[in-house]
Design an enzyme around this catalytic site. Structure first.
Site, PDB file in Angstrom:
ATOM      1  N   HIS A  61       0.713  -1.207  -0.032  1.00  0.00           N
ATOM      2  CA  HIS A  61       0.059   0.133  -0.125  1.00  0.00           C
ATOM      3  C   HIS A  61       0.792   1.043   0.004  1.00  0.00           C
ATOM      4  CE1 HIS A  61      -3.183  -2.739   2.522  1.00  0.00           C
ATOM      5  NE2 HIS A  61      -3.486  -2.719   1.206  1.00  0.00           N
TER       6      HIS A  61
ATOM      7  N   LYS B  49     -15.457  -8.128   6.485  1.00  0.00           N
ATOM      8  CA  LYS B  49     -14.487  -8.769   7.131  1.00  0.00           C
ATOM      9  C   LYS B  49     -14.207  -8.333   8.547  1.00  0.00           C
ATOM     10  CE  LYS B  49     -11.755  -8.044   2.680  1.00  0.00           C
ATOM     11  NZ  LYS B  49     -10.479  -7.172   2.334  1.00  0.00           N
TER      12      LYS B  49
ATOM     13  N   ARG C 187      -2.123  -6.954  -8.095  1.00  0.00           N
ATOM     14  CA  ARG C 187      -0.931  -7.748  -7.741  1.00  0.00           C
ATOM     15  C   ARG C 187      -1.038  -8.980  -8.660  1.00  0.00           C
ATOM     16  NH1 ARG C 187      -2.946  -8.163  -1.880  1.00  0.00           N
ATOM     17  NH2 ARG C 187      -4.882  -7.628  -2.874  1.00  0.00           N
TER      18      ARG C 187
ATOM     19  N   SER D 144      -3.126  -7.683   3.253  1.00  0.00           N
ATOM     20  CA  SER D 144      -3.352  -7.482   4.577  1.00  0.00           C
ATOM     21  C   SER D 144      -3.778  -8.843   5.216  1.00  0.00           C
ATOM     22  CB  SER D 144      -4.451  -6.368   4.658  1.00  0.00           C
ATOM     23  OG  SER D 144      -4.015  -5.162   4.385  1.00  0.00           O
TER      24      SER D 144
HETATM   25  P1  ADP Z   1      -9.871  -4.018   0.082  1.00  0.00           P
HETATM   26  O1  ADP Z   1      -9.854  -2.377  -0.358  1.00  0.00           O
HETATM   27  O2  ADP Z   1     -10.207  -4.843  -1.123  1.00  0.00           O
HETATM   28  O3  ADP Z   1     -10.093  -4.373   1.369  1.00  0.00           O
HETATM   29  P2  ADP Z   1      -6.803  -3.650   0.788  1.00  0.00           P
HETATM   30  O4  ADP Z   1      -7.189  -2.687   1.704  1.00  0.00           O
HETATM   31  O5  ADP Z   1      -6.144  -4.718   1.198  1.00  0.00           O
HETATM   32  O6  ADP Z   1      -8.230  -4.085   0.063  1.00  0.00           O
HETATM   33  O7  ADP Z   1      -6.262  -2.997  -0.473  1.00  0.00           O
HETATM   34  C1  ADP Z   1      -6.487  -1.543  -1.009  1.00  0.00           C
HETATM   35  C2  ADP Z   1      -5.875  -1.475  -2.457  1.00  0.00           C
HETATM   36  O8  ADP Z   1      -4.587  -1.896  -2.445  1.00  0.00           O
HETATM   37  C3  ADP Z   1      -6.556  -2.462  -3.396  1.00  0.00           C
HETATM   38  O9  ADP Z   1      -6.731  -1.799  -4.531  1.00  0.00           O
HETATM   39  C4  ADP Z   1      -5.732  -3.617  -3.390  1.00  0.00           C
HETATM   40  O10 ADP Z   1      -5.553  -4.501  -4.562  1.00  0.00           O
HETATM   41  C5  ADP Z   1      -4.218  -2.841  -3.280  1.00  0.00           C
HETATM   42  N1  ADP Z   1      -3.087  -3.564  -2.771  1.00  0.00           N
HETATM   43  C6  ADP Z   1      -3.203  -4.486  -1.687  1.00  0.00           C
HETATM   44  N2  ADP Z   1      -1.805  -5.061  -1.471  1.00  0.00           N
HETATM   45  C7  ADP Z   1      -1.234  -4.647  -2.412  1.00  0.00           C
HETATM   46  C8  ADP Z   1       0.372  -4.903  -2.789  1.00  0.00           C
HETATM   47  N3  ADP Z   1       0.900  -5.715  -2.074  1.00  0.00           N
HETATM   48  N4  ADP Z   1       0.857  -4.330  -3.692  1.00  0.00           N
HETATM   49  C9  ADP Z   1       0.089  -3.311  -4.674  1.00  0.00           C
HETATM   50  N5  ADP Z   1      -1.235  -3.235  -4.208  1.00  0.00           N
HETATM   51  C10 ADP Z   1      -1.898  -3.684  -3.320  1.00  0.00           C
END
Ligand code: ADP
Length: 162
Positions: free
Chosen positions: A17, A41, A90, A128
């Site tokens: 992130h 979640k 990813r 995460s």
């Molecule tokens: P969500 O919004 O689906 O609950 P997250 O909070 O985990 O997901 O992630 C927010 C955004 O960051 C999403 O677009 C996710 O694909 C992206 N993301 C999560 N982990 C990574 C990573 N390791 N590298 C690049 N982008 C990521």
């Protein structure tokens, strides 16, 4: 002024992130990282803690703001004069869900664009959910999260949680 929003659960924020928001901050005048409640979640960290940790982690990037919202992304974007949504990709598996969300948002608010930034190879396996799993089992996530997040997780979950 070109303003983007980077929405996510960020539970917790990872190095993946952080990399995406750093890169987005070079493309836009202002990027807001917005923490959203995801009712599907069970959260590891409360919303305020997630917001505080992100604020600490992005402190050195002047054009990144941090906030949170409930409700529809398109409503938040409209009220805050945001023209673009940033999401990270990813793998193909991310793309399937992301495409549907981007098309839905575009249908609800045609002027809102979604831009995808591809993960750096070294962060492509970080999620995460994996971090949460490791923390719940009492493991070390130093290599997966910003140091401020790591410090917090160590303090709060040093013996793991059930
Ligand atoms: P969500 O919004 O689906 O609950 P997250 O909070 O985990 O997901 O992630 C927010 C955004 O960051 C999403 O677009 C996710 O694909 C992206 N993301 C999560 N982990 C990574 C990573 N390791 N590298 C690049 N982008 C990521």
């Amino acid at each position: 002024m070109a303003r983007a929003i980077y929405p996510g659960s960020f539970d917790p924020m990872t190095l993946g992130h952080l990399d995406i928001v750093k890169r987005a901050s070079q493309l836009f005048d202002e990027v807001m990282m917005a923490v959203v409640a995801n009712p599907g979640k069970a959260p590891l960290l409360p919303m305020e803690v997630r917001v505080n940790l992100i604020e600490e982690a992005v402190r050195e990037i002047p054009n990144v703001k941090v906030g949170s919202f409930q409700g529809l992304l398109v409503d938040f974007a409209k009220h805050n004069n945001v023209s673009c949504v940033i999401r990270g990709l990813r793998a193909i598996s991310d793309f399937e869900a992301e495409l549907g969300m981007a098309q839905t948002n575009k249908t609800l608010l045609p002027e809102l664009e979604t831009i995808f930034l591809m993960t750096k190879a070294e962060y492509s396996f970080i999620s995460s959910s994996t971090v949460k799993e490791i923390v719940r089992l009492g493991g070390d996530v130093t290599k997966f999260v910003p140091s401020v997040v790591n410090d917090h997780l160590k303090r709060q979950f040093s013996r793991g949680i059930s």
